[in-house]
Design a protein around this motif. Structure first.
Motif, mmCIF file in Angstrom:
data_model
loop_
_atom_site.group_PDB
_atom_site.id
_atom_site.type_symbol
_atom_site.label_atom_id
_atom_site.label_comp_id
_atom_site.label_asym_id
_atom_site.label_seq_id
_atom_site.Cartn_x
_atom_site.Cartn_y
_atom_site.Cartn_z
ATOM 1 N N THR A 113 42.147 26.165 -55.590
ATOM 2 C CA THR A 113 42.253 27.377 -54.613
ATOM 3 C C THR A 113 41.170 28.340 -54.541
ATOM 4 N N LEU A 114 40.401 28.337 -53.647
ATOM 5 C CA LEU A 114 39.210 29.132 -53.592
ATOM 6 C C LEU A 114 39.393 30.236 -52.631
ATOM 7 N N PHE A 115 38.533 31.314 -53.091
ATOM 8 C CA PHE A 115 38.842 32.649 -52.303
ATOM 9 C C PHE A 115 37.244 32.984 -51.666
ATOM 10 N N PRO A 116 36.659 32.322 -51.108
ATOM 11 C CA PRO A 116 35.255 32.600 -50.700
ATOM 12 C C PRO A 116 34.923 34.015 -49.627
ATOM 13 N N VAL A 117 34.354 34.584 -49.812
ATOM 14 C CA VAL A 117 33.866 35.743 -48.846
ATOM 15 C C VAL A 117 32.181 35.517 -48.329
ATOM 16 N N SER A 118 32.145 35.434 -47.214
ATOM 17 C CA SER A 118 30.831 35.062 -46.566
ATOM 18 C C SER A 118 30.220 36.122 -45.721
ATOM 19 N N ILE A 119 29.031 36.422 -45.697
ATOM 20 C CA ILE A 119 28.210 37.029 -44.815
ATOM 21 C C ILE A 119 27.149 36.489 -44.123
ATOM 22 N N THR A 120 26.991 36.235 -42.768
ATOM 23 C CA THR A 120 26.139 35.657 -42.063
ATOM 24 C C THR A 120 25.339 36.553 -41.118
ATOM 25 N N VAL A 121 24.039 36.583 -41.241
ATOM 26 C CA VAL A 121 23.232 37.471 -40.477
ATOM 27 C C VAL A 121 22.233 36.729 -39.700
ATOM 28 N N GLY A 122 22.120 37.091 -38.390
ATOM 29 C CA GLY A 122 20.938 36.290 -37.392
ATOM 30 C C GLY A 122 19.755 37.129 -37.701
ATOM 31 N N LEU A 123 18.689 36.468 -38.280
ATOM 32 C CA LEU A 123 17.417 37.027 -38.420
ATOM 33 C C LEU A 123 16.477 36.767 -37.321
ATOM 34 N N HIS A 124 16.589 35.780 -36.422
ATOM 35 C CA HIS A 124 15.992 35.575 -35.278
ATOM 36 C C HIS A 124 17.033 34.669 -34.294
ATOM 37 N N ASP A 125 16.809 34.741 -33.073
ATOM 38 C CA ASP A 125 17.624 33.947 -32.128
ATOM 39 C C ASP A 125 17.927 32.702 -32.657
ATOM 40 N N ARG A 126 17.151 32.197 -33.395
ATOM 41 C CA ARG A 126 17.539 30.600 -33.893
ATOM 42 C C ARG A 126 17.351 30.551 -35.345
ATOM 43 N N VAL A 127 17.473 31.494 -35.955
ATOM 44 C CA VAL A 127 17.530 31.376 -37.676
ATOM 45 C C VAL A 127 18.393 32.520 -38.080
ATOM 46 N N GLU A 128 19.403 31.820 -39.079
ATOM 47 C CA GLU A 128 20.499 32.782 -39.553
ATOM 48 C C GLU A 128 20.408 32.697 -41.047
ATOM 49 N N PHE A 129 20.590 33.618 -41.961
ATOM 50 C CA PHE A 129 20.775 33.288 -43.221
ATOM 51 C C PHE A 129 22.199 33.738 -43.662
ATOM 52 N N PHE A 130 22.630 33.011 -44.588
ATOM 53 C CA PHE A 130 24.098 33.063 -45.080
ATOM 54 C C PHE A 130 24.241 33.062 -46.555
ATOM 55 N N VAL A 131 25.382 33.657 -47.013
ATOM 56 C CA VAL A 131 25.745 33.807 -48.577
ATOM 57 C C VAL A 131 27.302 33.711 -48.318
ATOM 58 N N ALA A 132 27.779 32.734 -49.467
ATOM 59 C CA ALA A 132 29.199 32.531 -49.462
ATOM 60 C C ALA A 132 29.457 32.686 -50.960
ATOM 61 N N TRP A 133 30.222 33.894 -51.470
ATOM 62 C CA TRP A 133 30.519 33.985 -52.846
ATOM 63 C C TRP A 133 32.212 33.594 -53.180
ATOM 64 N N GLU A 134 32.424 32.815 -54.138
ATOM 65 C CA GLU A 134 33.784 32.592 -54.154
ATOM 66 C C GLU A 134 34.267 33.720 -55.312
ATOM 67 N N THR A 135 34.981 34.651 -54.457
ATOM 68 C CA THR A 135 35.430 35.942 -55.342
ATOM 69 C C THR A 135 36.510 35.491 -56.214
#
Length: 426
Positions: A83-105
Protein backbone atom coordinates in the motif's frame (compact mmCIF):
# COMPACT_ATOMS: atom_id res chain seq x y z
CA UNK A 1 36.16 0.34 -9.13
CA UNK A 2 33.28 -1.93 -8.06
CA UNK A 3 30.77 -3.24 -10.65
CA UNK A 4 27.96 -1.49 -8.74
CA UNK A 5 29.62 1.94 -9.09
CA UNK A 6 30.32 1.30 -12.78
CA UNK A 7 26.66 0.38 -13.34
CA UNK A 8 25.41 3.50 -11.55
CA UNK A 9 27.71 5.73 -13.61
CA UNK A 10 26.50 4.00 -16.78
CA UNK A 11 22.85 4.61 -15.84
CA UNK A 12 23.47 8.28 -15.06
CA UNK A 13 25.29 8.77 -18.38
CA UNK A 14 22.39 7.15 -20.24
CA UNK A 15 19.91 9.41 -18.44
CA UNK A 16 21.86 12.54 -19.40
CA UNK A 17 22.36 11.36 -23.00
CA UNK A 18 18.65 10.71 -23.53
CA UNK A 19 17.73 14.06 -21.97
CA UNK A 20 20.18 15.98 -24.18
CA UNK A 21 19.04 14.18 -27.35
CA UNK A 22 15.36 14.79 -26.64
CA UNK A 23 15.94 18.46 -25.83
CA UNK A 24 17.81 19.02 -29.10
CA UNK A 25 14.97 17.43 -31.09
CA UNK A 26 12.39 19.62 -29.38
CA UNK A 27 14.19 22.94 -29.75
CA UNK A 28 14.69 22.27 -33.46
CA UNK A 29 10.99 21.59 -34.09
CA UNK A 30 7.80 23.62 -34.22
CA UNK A 31 6.32 24.68 -30.90
CA UNK A 32 3.05 23.08 -29.82
CA UNK A 33 1.32 26.40 -29.21
CA UNK A 34 -1.81 25.12 -30.99
CA UNK A 35 -1.89 21.72 -29.34
CA UNK A 36 -5.22 20.30 -28.22
CA UNK A 37 -4.69 20.39 -24.45
CA UNK A 38 -6.81 18.13 -22.28
CA UNK A 39 -7.22 18.20 -18.53
CA UNK A 40 -3.95 16.35 -18.06
CA UNK A 41 -3.52 14.74 -14.66
CA UNK A 42 -0.39 13.12 -13.23
CA UNK A 43 -0.10 9.36 -13.01
CA UNK A 44 0.87 7.74 -9.71
CA UNK A 45 4.52 8.05 -10.84
CA UNK A 46 4.21 11.80 -11.49
CA UNK A 47 4.38 11.96 -15.29
CA UNK A 48 1.08 13.08 -16.83
CA UNK A 49 -1.03 10.18 -17.99
CA UNK A 50 -3.66 7.70 -16.82
CA UNK A 51 -3.42 5.81 -13.50
CA UNK A 52 0.00 4.20 -14.02
CA UNK A 53 0.64 4.64 -17.74
CA UNK A 54 1.84 7.84 -19.37
CA UNK A 55 0.53 9.96 -22.23
CA UNK A 56 2.84 11.57 -24.79
CA UNK A 57 1.30 14.97 -23.98
CA UNK A 58 3.02 17.28 -21.50
CA UNK A 59 1.99 20.19 -19.34
CA UNK A 60 2.72 23.53 -20.95
CA UNK A 61 5.27 26.00 -19.68
CA UNK A 62 4.26 27.37 -16.29
CA UNK A 63 1.56 24.78 -15.59
CA UNK A 64 1.75 22.72 -12.40
CA UNK A 65 -0.03 19.59 -11.13
CA UNK A 66 -0.11 18.12 -7.63
CA UNK A 67 -1.19 14.49 -7.22
CA UNK A 68 -2.23 12.76 -3.99
CA UNK A 69 -2.36 9.00 -4.54
CA UNK A 70 -3.14 5.81 -2.65
CA UNK A 71 -2.57 2.49 -4.38
CA UNK A 72 -2.83 -1.09 -3.14
CA UNK A 73 -1.52 -4.12 -5.07
CA UNK A 74 -0.12 -7.62 -4.57
CA UNK A 75 3.20 -9.18 -5.51
CA UNK A 76 5.00 -12.54 -5.42
CA UNK A 77 6.54 -14.41 -3.71
CA UNK A 78 5.48 -14.36 -0.08
CA UNK A 79 1.91 -13.09 -0.54
CA UNK A 80 3.13 -9.48 -0.43
CA UNK A 81 0.60 -6.67 -0.04
CA UNK A 82 1.86 -3.18 -0.93
CA UNK A 83 0.00 0.00 0.00
CA UNK A 84 1.70 3.16 -1.25
CA UNK A 85 0.91 6.83 -0.62
CA UNK A 86 2.81 8.72 -3.36
CA UNK A 87 2.68 12.51 -3.61
CA UNK A 88 3.71 13.91 -6.98
CA UNK A 89 4.52 17.34 -8.41
CA UNK A 90 4.65 17.93 -12.16
CA UNK A 91 5.88 21.17 -13.74
CA UNK A 92 5.78 22.30 -17.37
CA UNK A 93 9.25 23.64 -18.18
CA UNK A 94 8.45 24.16 -21.87
CA UNK A 95 5.31 23.59 -23.93
CA UNK A 96 6.78 20.17 -24.75
CA UNK A 97 8.93 19.37 -21.69
CA UNK A 98 7.79 18.53 -18.18
CA UNK A 99 9.63 17.67 -14.98
CA UNK A 100 8.07 15.38 -12.40
CA UNK A 101 8.89 13.94 -9.00
CA UNK A 102 6.91 11.39 -6.97
CA UNK A 103 7.74 10.53 -3.37
CA UNK A 104 6.26 7.62 -1.46
CA UNK A 105 5.40 9.57 1.68
CA UNK A 106 4.30 6.28 3.23
CA UNK A 107 4.74 2.64 2.24
CA UNK A 108 3.17 -0.31 4.00
CA UNK A 109 4.30 -3.85 3.15
CA UNK A 110 2.67 -6.98 4.54
CA UNK A 111 4.49 -10.27 4.02
CA UNK A 112 1.97 -12.99 4.78
CA UNK A 113 4.15 -15.96 3.79
CA UNK A 114 7.70 -15.01 4.74
CA UNK A 115 9.96 -15.91 7.66
CA UNK A 116 10.23 -12.98 10.07
CA UNK A 117 12.80 -11.80 12.60
CA UNK A 118 15.62 -13.94 11.19
CA UNK A 119 18.11 -11.03 11.28
CA UNK A 120 19.18 -9.96 14.74
CA UNK A 121 21.02 -6.80 15.83
CA UNK A 122 24.45 -6.73 14.23
CA UNK A 123 23.71 -9.69 11.96
CA UNK A 124 24.41 -9.34 8.23
CA UNK A 125 21.40 -8.53 6.07
CA UNK A 126 20.21 -11.50 4.03
CA UNK A 127 17.48 -11.90 1.38
CA UNK A 128 13.91 -12.65 2.45
CA UNK A 129 12.96 -16.28 3.06
CA UNK A 130 9.59 -17.91 2.57
CA UNK A 131 7.64 -19.44 5.42
CA UNK A 132 7.58 -22.93 3.93
CA UNK A 133 9.01 -26.31 4.90
CA UNK A 134 12.35 -25.52 3.23
CA UNK A 135 12.70 -21.91 4.34
CA UNK A 136 13.84 -21.16 0.80
CA UNK A 137 14.95 -17.74 -0.41
CA UNK A 138 12.18 -15.84 -2.18
CA UNK A 139 11.82 -12.10 -2.73
CA UNK A 140 10.42 -9.36 -4.96
CA UNK A 141 12.79 -6.73 -6.38
CA UNK A 142 11.27 -3.78 -4.50
CA UNK A 143 11.55 -5.37 -1.01
CA UNK A 144 14.28 -8.01 -1.25
CA UNK A 145 15.26 -8.01 2.45
CA UNK A 146 11.82 -7.99 4.09
CA UNK A 147 12.14 -9.51 7.57
CA UNK A 148 8.93 -8.41 9.32
CA UNK A 149 5.31 -9.36 8.90
CA UNK A 150 4.35 -5.73 8.38
CA UNK A 151 6.73 -2.87 7.63
CA UNK A 152 5.81 0.76 7.20
CA UNK A 153 7.45 4.15 6.76
CA UNK A 154 8.46 6.53 3.99
CA UNK A 155 9.45 4.84 0.74
CA UNK A 156 11.43 5.73 -2.36
CA UNK A 157 11.52 8.74 -4.69
CA UNK A 158 11.18 8.76 -8.47
CA UNK A 159 12.01 11.68 -10.75
CA UNK A 160 12.33 12.34 -14.46
CA UNK A 161 11.74 14.47 -17.52
CA UNK A 162 9.26 13.90 -20.33
CA UNK A 163 10.02 15.23 -23.81
CA UNK A 164 7.23 15.38 -26.40
CA UNK A 165 8.85 14.68 -29.79
CA UNK A 166 5.90 14.19 -32.16
CA UNK A 167 2.42 15.68 -32.08
CA UNK A 168 -0.70 14.93 -34.08
CA UNK A 169 -1.43 18.67 -34.17
CA UNK A 170 1.83 19.27 -36.03
CA UNK A 171 0.70 16.89 -38.76
CA UNK A 172 2.11 13.66 -37.32
CA UNK A 173 -0.10 10.59 -37.28
CA UNK A 174 0.50 10.06 -33.56
CA UNK A 175 2.20 11.58 -30.53
CA UNK A 176 5.56 10.33 -29.24
CA UNK A 177 7.53 11.12 -26.10
CA UNK A 178 10.68 9.85 -24.43
CA UNK A 179 11.09 9.87 -20.67
CA UNK A 180 14.37 9.32 -18.77
CA UNK A 181 13.76 8.42 -15.11
CA UNK A 182 15.76 7.87 -11.91
CA UNK A 183 14.58 6.08 -8.78
CA UNK A 184 16.33 6.94 -5.50
CA UNK A 185 16.36 4.68 -2.40
CA UNK A 186 16.78 7.74 -0.08
CA UNK A 187 18.24 5.53 2.65
CA UNK A 188 20.10 2.23 2.96
CA UNK A 189 19.62 1.81 6.70
CA UNK A 190 19.17 -1.70 8.06
CA UNK A 191 15.79 -0.83 9.56
CA UNK A 192 14.34 0.40 6.26
CA UNK A 193 15.73 -2.56 4.33
CA UNK A 194 14.31 -5.12 6.77
CA UNK A 195 10.91 -3.40 6.73
CA UNK A 196 10.74 -3.63 2.94
CA UNK A 197 10.67 0.15 2.45
CA UNK A 198 13.47 0.18 -0.13
CA UNK A 199 15.71 -2.17 -2.07
CA UNK A 200 18.69 0.02 -1.20
CA UNK A 201 19.97 0.78 -4.70
CA UNK A 202 19.73 3.49 -7.33
CA UNK A 203 17.71 2.56 -10.41
CA UNK A 204 17.59 4.44 -13.70
CA UNK A 205 16.03 3.92 -17.08
CA UNK A 206 13.72 5.30 -19.73
CA UNK A 207 10.26 4.95 -21.26
CA UNK A 208 9.02 5.39 -24.81
CA UNK A 209 5.44 6.68 -24.93
CA UNK A 210 3.16 6.43 -27.96
CA UNK A 211 -0.32 8.03 -27.86
CA UNK A 212 -3.09 8.35 -30.42
CA UNK A 213 -6.33 10.32 -30.32
CA UNK A 214 -9.34 8.29 -31.47
CA UNK A 215 -12.97 8.99 -32.29
CA UNK A 216 -15.32 10.60 -29.76
CA UNK A 217 -12.50 12.31 -27.83
CA UNK A 218 -10.75 9.16 -26.63
CA UNK A 219 -7.05 8.38 -26.42
CA UNK A 220 -5.05 5.16 -26.49
CA UNK A 221 -1.48 4.98 -25.19
CA UNK A 222 1.32 2.45 -25.14
CA UNK A 223 4.44 2.50 -22.94
CA UNK A 224 7.66 0.52 -23.23
CA UNK A 225 10.90 0.98 -21.32
CA UNK A 226 13.61 -0.40 -19.08
CA UNK A 227 14.66 0.18 -15.48
CA UNK A 228 18.21 -0.86 -14.60
CA UNK A 229 19.08 -1.79 -11.00
CA UNK A 230 22.41 -2.00 -9.22
CA UNK A 231 23.50 -4.49 -6.54
CA UNK A 232 22.34 -4.09 -2.95
CA UNK A 233 23.96 -5.60 0.15
CA UNK A 234 25.95 -7.92 -2.10
CA UNK A 235 22.77 -9.25 -3.75
CA UNK A 236 22.32 -8.99 -7.51
CA UNK A 237 18.95 -7.35 -8.26
CA UNK A 238 17.42 -7.86 -11.67
CA UNK A 239 16.65 -5.20 -14.24
CA UNK A 240 13.12 -4.95 -15.59
CA UNK A 241 11.29 -4.23 -18.81
CA UNK A 242 8.14 -2.20 -18.18
CA UNK A 243 5.27 -2.18 -20.66
CA UNK A 244 1.61 -1.31 -20.82
CA UNK A 245 -1.38 -0.47 -22.99
CA UNK A 246 -4.22 1.79 -21.89
CA UNK A 247 -7.13 3.91 -23.01
CA UNK A 248 -9.31 6.75 -21.81
CA UNK A 249 -12.75 7.58 -23.20
CA UNK A 250 -15.13 10.41 -22.25
CA UNK A 251 -18.56 9.54 -20.92
CA UNK A 252 -21.37 11.96 -21.68
CA UNK A 253 -20.26 15.60 -21.65
CA UNK A 254 -16.64 14.63 -20.99
CA UNK A 255 -16.25 15.51 -17.31
CA UNK A 256 -16.15 11.78 -16.57
CA UNK A 257 -13.62 9.61 -18.39
CA UNK A 258 -13.42 5.82 -18.34
CA UNK A 259 -9.85 4.52 -18.06
CA UNK A 260 -8.46 1.04 -18.55
CA UNK A 261 -4.86 -0.19 -18.29
CA UNK A 262 -2.93 -3.42 -18.71
CA UNK A 263 0.44 -2.89 -17.01
CA UNK A 264 3.30 -5.36 -16.61
CA UNK A 265 7.00 -5.91 -16.00
CA UNK A 266 9.42 -8.63 -17.07
CA UNK A 267 12.65 -9.13 -15.13
CA UNK A 268 15.92 -9.85 -16.88
CA UNK A 269 19.61 -10.08 -16.12
CA UNK A 270 21.53 -12.29 -13.70
CA UNK A 271 19.08 -13.75 -11.20
CA UNK A 272 19.59 -14.62 -7.55
CA UNK A 273 17.92 -17.92 -6.66
CA UNK A 274 14.33 -17.27 -5.54
CA UNK A 275 14.11 -13.74 -6.95
CA UNK A 276 11.01 -12.56 -8.81
CA UNK A 277 9.43 -15.93 -9.71
CA UNK A 278 6.42 -14.16 -11.23
CA UNK A 279 6.59 -11.08 -13.43
CA UNK A 280 3.68 -8.83 -12.38
CA UNK A 281 0.78 -8.14 -14.75
CA UNK A 282 -2.03 -5.88 -13.51
CA UNK A 283 -5.38 -4.84 -14.96
CA UNK A 284 -6.84 -1.47 -13.90
CA UNK A 285 -10.40 -0.31 -14.65
CA UNK A 286 -11.79 2.94 -13.29
CA UNK A 287 -13.01 6.51 -13.74
CA UNK A 288 -11.52 9.99 -13.63
CA UNK A 289 -13.91 12.85 -12.83
CA UNK A 290 -13.07 16.51 -13.48
CA UNK A 291 -14.79 18.25 -10.58
CA UNK A 292 -13.59 21.67 -11.80
CA UNK A 293 -10.94 23.09 -14.13
CA UNK A 294 -8.36 22.72 -11.37
CA UNK A 295 -9.29 19.49 -9.59
CA UNK A 296 -9.97 15.86 -10.55
CA UNK A 297 -10.76 12.66 -8.69
CA UNK A 298 -9.88 9.13 -9.85
CA UNK A 299 -10.71 5.64 -8.60
CA UNK A 300 -9.92 2.21 -10.04
CA UNK A 301 -10.07 -1.51 -9.31
CA UNK A 302 -6.87 -3.51 -9.77
CA UNK A 303 -6.63 -7.22 -10.61
CA UNK A 304 -3.31 -9.08 -10.30
CA UNK A 305 -3.25 -11.47 -13.28
CA UNK A 306 -0.04 -13.40 -12.57
CA UNK A 307 0.22 -15.18 -9.22
CA UNK A 308 1.61 -18.45 -7.86
CA UNK A 309 -1.31 -20.88 -8.18
CA UNK A 310 0.20 -24.32 -7.85
CA UNK A 311 2.27 -23.92 -11.01
CA UNK A 312 5.40 -23.43 -8.87
CA UNK A 313 5.09 -26.15 -6.17
CA UNK A 314 8.69 -25.58 -5.12
CA UNK A 315 7.55 -22.49 -3.23
CA UNK A 316 4.90 -24.38 -1.21
CA UNK A 317 3.12 -21.20 -0.05
CA UNK A 318 -0.48 -19.97 -0.23
CA UNK A 319 -1.59 -18.07 -3.32
CA UNK A 320 -1.30 -14.32 -3.01
CA UNK A 321 -4.29 -12.00 -3.19
CA UNK A 322 -5.46 -10.70 -6.54
CA UNK A 323 -7.56 -7.62 -5.81
CA UNK A 324 -6.26 -4.10 -5.33
CA UNK A 325 -7.36 -0.51 -5.82
CA UNK A 326 -6.21 2.97 -6.75
CA UNK A 327 -7.40 6.39 -5.52
CA UNK A 328 -6.17 9.81 -6.63
CA UNK A 329 -6.96 13.49 -6.20
CA UNK A 330 -5.16 16.04 -8.35
CA UNK A 331 -4.90 19.82 -8.22
CA UNK A 332 -3.82 21.72 -11.30
CA UNK A 333 -2.69 25.21 -12.16
CA UNK A 334 -3.75 25.56 -15.79
CA UNK A 335 -2.79 28.45 -18.04
CA UNK A 336 -5.76 29.67 -20.03
CA UNK A 337 -4.76 31.18 -23.35
CA UNK A 338 -7.31 33.35 -25.12
CA UNK A 339 -8.83 31.71 -28.21
CA UNK A 340 -7.85 33.22 -31.54
CA UNK A 341 -10.60 34.39 -33.90
CA UNK A 342 -10.50 35.44 -37.55
CA UNK A 343 -13.43 36.68 -39.66
CA UNK A 344 -13.40 35.31 -43.20
CA UNK A 345 -16.03 36.96 -45.47
CA UNK A 346 -17.18 35.53 -48.78
CA UNK A 347 -17.58 39.05 -50.28
CA UNK A 348 -16.94 42.46 -48.77
CA UNK A 349 -18.69 44.46 -51.54
CA UNK A 350 -22.34 43.71 -52.33
CA UNK A 351 -25.23 45.50 -54.00
CA UNK A 352 -28.37 46.73 -52.23
CA UNK A 353 -30.59 43.80 -51.25
CA UNK A 354 -27.86 41.18 -51.67
CA UNK A 355 -26.41 38.90 -48.99
CA UNK A 356 -22.97 37.57 -48.10
CA UNK A 357 -21.61 35.02 -45.65
CA UNK A 358 -18.92 35.45 -43.03
CA UNK A 359 -17.11 32.48 -41.47
CA UNK A 360 -15.57 32.60 -37.98
CA UNK A 361 -12.28 30.69 -37.89
CA UNK A 362 -11.56 29.76 -34.25
CA UNK A 363 -8.48 28.14 -32.76
CA UNK A 364 -8.38 27.39 -29.02
CA UNK A 365 -5.25 25.68 -27.72
CA UNK A 366 -7.00 24.93 -24.39
CA UNK A 367 -9.88 23.00 -25.98
CA UNK A 368 -12.31 25.00 -23.80
CA UNK A 369 -16.08 25.14 -24.13
CA UNK A 370 -16.63 28.23 -26.31
CA UNK A 371 -19.55 30.56 -27.02
CA UNK A 372 -19.71 32.62 -30.23
CA UNK A 373 -21.83 35.76 -30.67
CA UNK A 374 -22.34 38.09 -33.65
CA UNK A 375 -23.59 41.65 -34.04
CA UNK A 376 -23.94 44.09 -36.93
CA UNK A 377 -24.10 47.88 -37.04
CA UNK A 378 -27.19 47.51 -39.27
CA UNK A 379 -28.92 44.94 -41.45
CA UNK A 380 -30.03 41.44 -40.57
CA UNK A 381 -27.81 38.49 -39.62
CA UNK A 382 -28.70 34.82 -39.21
CA UNK A 383 -26.26 32.36 -37.65
CA UNK A 384 -25.63 28.73 -38.53
CA UNK A 385 -22.82 27.23 -36.47
CA UNK A 386 -19.71 29.36 -36.91
CA UNK A 387 -21.05 31.09 -40.02
CA UNK A 388 -23.53 33.96 -40.45
CA UNK A 389 -25.52 35.33 -43.37
CA UNK A 390 -25.52 39.14 -43.63
CA UNK A 391 -28.62 40.45 -45.46
CA UNK A 392 -28.51 44.05 -46.76
CA UNK A 393 -32.22 44.23 -47.59
CA UNK A 394 -33.53 47.70 -46.68
CA UNK A 395 -30.09 49.22 -46.14
CA UNK A 396 -28.89 52.35 -47.87
CA UNK A 397 -25.62 52.59 -49.74
CA UNK A 398 -22.74 52.72 -47.27
CA UNK A 399 -20.35 50.73 -45.10
CA UNK A 400 -21.50 48.42 -42.30
CA UNK A 401 -19.54 46.51 -39.67
CA UNK A 402 -20.13 42.92 -38.58
CA UNK A 403 -18.37 41.81 -35.38
CA UNK A 404 -17.85 38.33 -33.92
CA UNK A 405 -16.79 37.57 -30.35
CA UNK A 406 -15.71 34.23 -28.88
CA UNK A 407 -15.69 33.60 -25.12
CA UNK A 408 -14.09 30.65 -23.29
CA UNK A 409 -15.60 31.61 -19.94
CA UNK A 410 -12.51 33.52 -18.88
CA UNK A 411 -11.04 35.35 -21.85
CA UNK A 412 -12.51 36.71 -25.10
CA UNK A 413 -11.34 37.51 -28.62
CA UNK A 414 -13.11 39.39 -31.40
CA UNK A 415 -12.82 40.20 -35.08
CA UNK A 416 -14.68 42.56 -37.41
CA UNK A 417 -15.47 42.76 -41.10
CA UNK A 418 -16.56 45.89 -43.00
CA UNK A 419 -19.18 45.23 -45.69
CA UNK A 420 -19.71 47.87 -48.38
CA UNK A 421 -23.21 48.14 -49.86
CA UNK A 422 -23.33 49.75 -53.33
CA UNK A 423 -26.09 50.76 -55.70
CA UNK A 424 -26.95 48.18 -58.33
CA UNK A 425 -25.01 48.58 -61.56
CA UNK A 426 -27.07 50.15 -64.39
Amino acid sequence: MSPCIVLKEFMLRRFLTLSTLALSLITSGVAQNKEKIKQLAPSAQGSTGLFNLYLADTLRRGEVSLGLNITHFNREPGDLDFTLFPVSITVGLHDRVEFFVAWETHRRVNGNAITVNKVGPGDPIVPARLNNSLGSVGFFNDSPFLDVGSGQGSGELRSGLKFNLLSEVRGNRLSLAIQPIIKFPLSQSQTRLLQGLTNGTLEAGYDFILSKNVAHGGTITGNYGHLFAGDSQGIRLQHRTNYGLGFEMPIGAGRVRAIGELVGSRFFGERTQGANPKSPVDLYLGLRISLARWISLSAAYNLNLNTINGDLPIYDIPSTGRSGWFLQMTFQRKINRAPSLRCQPNRVIIEEGESTTIQAVIVDSDNSLLSLTWRASAGRISQQGTQILFDSTGLQVGEYTVTAEVDDGDRTSSCSTDITVESPAR
